[in-house]
Structures are given as C-alpha cells and as structure tokens.
Scaffold this active site. Structure first.
Site, PDB file in Angstrom:
ATOM      1  N   GLU A 218      52.817 -38.559   4.638  1.00  0.00           N
ATOM      2  CA  GLU A 218      53.183 -39.541   5.707  1.00  0.00           C
ATOM      3  C   GLU A 218      53.046 -40.910   4.783  1.00  0.00           C
ATOM      4  O   GLU A 218      52.572 -41.994   5.418  1.00  0.00           O
ATOM      5  CB  GLU A 218      52.385 -39.683   6.895  1.00  0.00           C
TER       6      GLU A 218
ATOM      7  N   GLU B  64      53.953 -30.867  10.440  1.00  0.00           N
ATOM      8  CA  GLU B  64      52.717 -30.979  11.464  1.00  0.00           C
ATOM      9  C   GLU B  64      53.402 -31.196  12.779  1.00  0.00           C
ATOM     10  O   GLU B  64      54.294 -31.956  12.945  1.00  0.00           O
ATOM     11  CB  GLU B  64      51.960 -32.242  11.319  1.00  0.00           C
TER      12      GLU B  64
END
Length: 305
Positions: A120, A224
């Site tokens: 991220e 995720e």
C-alpha cells in the site's frame, strides 16, 4: 463500474475451473514479548495453519531478520512464501536488497512464490507511481540474477481503489504479479452489504489490471482481506466472531469458488500492537487464530472443501 451478476464477473475472470488458493498474511513479532519470531516460532505457526494452507506472506525481508529466520521453517514444513520488500527510504530499501542477496541463494526458488515490493505504498503516498515502478524493476533485476530465480514473479500490493486509479498504470505495467487489498470493514459496510461490496471492489481492480496488462494471463491475488473479531465499530461495520465467520463464508469462500486466489489478513491476532485511538483495539483482533490457540476462532470450511 458495478458487477451486478455472475455473468459480468465471469466476463472478467473467465469460468473458474479450479478453486482459488488460500493463504495467510503473517506477523513477524511474538505477542509474548514483542521480540522477533525465531525459526521455531515460524515452525509453530506453520504447524497450526498447515491443515488449511501451505502459503504465507510476510511484509519485509530484513526487518526482524524475517528472511533469515523463516527459511529454515519453510524447508522443514515445506511451506511456500510471498516475500515482501519495503521500498520506502533508501537505507531501508538497501537493507531489504541486502537480505535478498544474502539469503535467497540458500533456498530453492520453488519455496518463493513471488516478491512484492511495497505494501500500500501508493495508498499511503509513500512513493510516486513512477518511483515504485522503478523499485519493482530494480528488485526484479536483482532477484532474477540469482541462480534459479529467473522465473520468480516480482510485483506489488496495494489497495483496490488505488489500483483502479489510471494514474498508477505504470506500477501495474511493471509488475509480474499484483495483489489487491479490500476490506469491507474499513468501508463501513453492514454484513448485508459486505460481500457484494468486496466482490465488486476486487473485480474492478482485476479488470483494470487485465486491461492495463493487455492480457488475462497475469498472476493476481487478493493480498489482504478479513474481518476483525473484537474492538470498536467503524461506521456500520461491527467486529465480532460471528461477523468474521459470516464474512469468511460469504466473501472469502465465495470469491475463492470463482477462482480468485486469496490471502487472508491475518493468521494470528497481534496483541503486541498498540491499541489505536480511532477504532479502539481493532488492530489486535484480525487473526483467524488467537495469538495462543491452535484452533481457529470459527469454522474455516467452505462448501467446496
């Protein structure tokens, strides 16, 4: 773009002839004392989750001596690893590359499913798209120069909405493998809406990735997803074991049934983490297992098992 039917979903992923693989994101610190996990700790982790998968993902290579300590456990338990590389700040990135150079030659490449550069990094604006793409290329060059590692895919992990943003196409183009993260909990969804929201988010990301690469033949994983079992609510999202079990059945089992490979965040609760002020306690309760249990908090069976 919304995917309101299974037909629309299949137009992106094609008819699934196989169930999507399952794996777990894995923390690298012990809950008892916050110390770095040893090889024996990883062996214990693998023994607990081995009835469900042989695949785990870690977020960095040099931090907590992760790569050095996890390799013996991979060999002993025949587990496979998605290995993270932290690309932000030059000194950290240099340490990560040094760990790759030092330890990857000590293990057969068949144990390493892929290398993910960043987690991220675009979502947090740690790096620009061009800088992240450059670091992906740099890691690929390093890894592929190691004997036996020329076919190991190198890519990145980011939030689904960031991957959908056309401004980040350079990162997708530079990646052999792309992971998309998606959390209905952090979108404030009710349980009634969580599965539809999750599937739609993932399909948007996958369609953009395939369009950008000009092919459906790219390795794609959910990097995720999951649901916390305790802590504070976020908007309409309520943590509980029952809700986590429902999300597992409807979203994780559901999307795997359509052939999408899925890494669940996360294997174990991480009680060493500080309690957050915004959503009290939730960060310590994402585990499918508690930090001291060998049995999952809820059933992990799917109808196709």
């Amino acid at each position: 773009m919304r995917f309101n039917s299974i037909a629309a979903l299949f137009s992106v992923v094609g008819y699934a002839s196989a169930i999507g693989s399952l794996g777990f994101d894995l923390g690298v610190q012990r809950n008892s004392d916050s110390a770095c996990k040893t090889s024996d700790d990883y062996i214990s982790d693998f023994e607990t989750i081995s009835g469900y998968t042989d695949t785990v993902r870690v977020y960095a290579s040099s931090d907590c001596y992760t790569l050095a300590n996890i390799i013996p456990a991979l060999k002993e338990k025949n587990f496979k690893l998605f290995l993270g590389v932290w690309p932000t700040d030059d000194s950290h990135f240099a340490s990560e590359k040094a760990a790759l150079s030092a330890y990857l030659p000590t293990i057969d490449a068949s144990y390493i499913l892929g290398i993910t550069v960043g987690s991220e990094a675009l979502y947090r604006a740690d790096l620009s798209a061009s800088d992240l793409a450059s670091r992906i290329d740099e890691v690929r060059e390093l890894v592929h120069a190691i004997d036996g590692y020329s076919n190991v895919p190198v890519g990145t992990v980011d939030s689904w909405n960031v991957l959908v943003d056309g401004a980040n196409a350079d990162v997708i183009s530079s990646s052999d493998i792309v992971f998309a993260n998606a959390f209905s909990y952090w979108q404030g969804q009710t349980m009634a809406n969580s599965s539809h929201s999750f599937v739609d988010d993932i399909m948007q990301a996958l369609q953009v990735i395939q369009s950008t690469k000009g092919s459906t033949d790219i390795s794609f994983w959910i990097g995720e997803t999951g649901w916390p079992t305790s802590g504070g609510s976020y908007e309409s999202s309520v943590p509980s074991v029952d809700n986590a079990a429902q999300f597992w059945q409807e979203s994780i089992c559901g999307i795997r049934a359509w052939g999408i490979n899925t890494l669940v965040f996360e294997a174990f609760d991480e009680s060493w983490k500080p309690v957050t002020s915004g959503v009290s306690g939730v960060e310590t309760h994402w585990g499918v297992w508690t930090d001291d249990s060998t049995s999952p908090k809820f059933s992990l069976s799917c109808e196709f098992d």
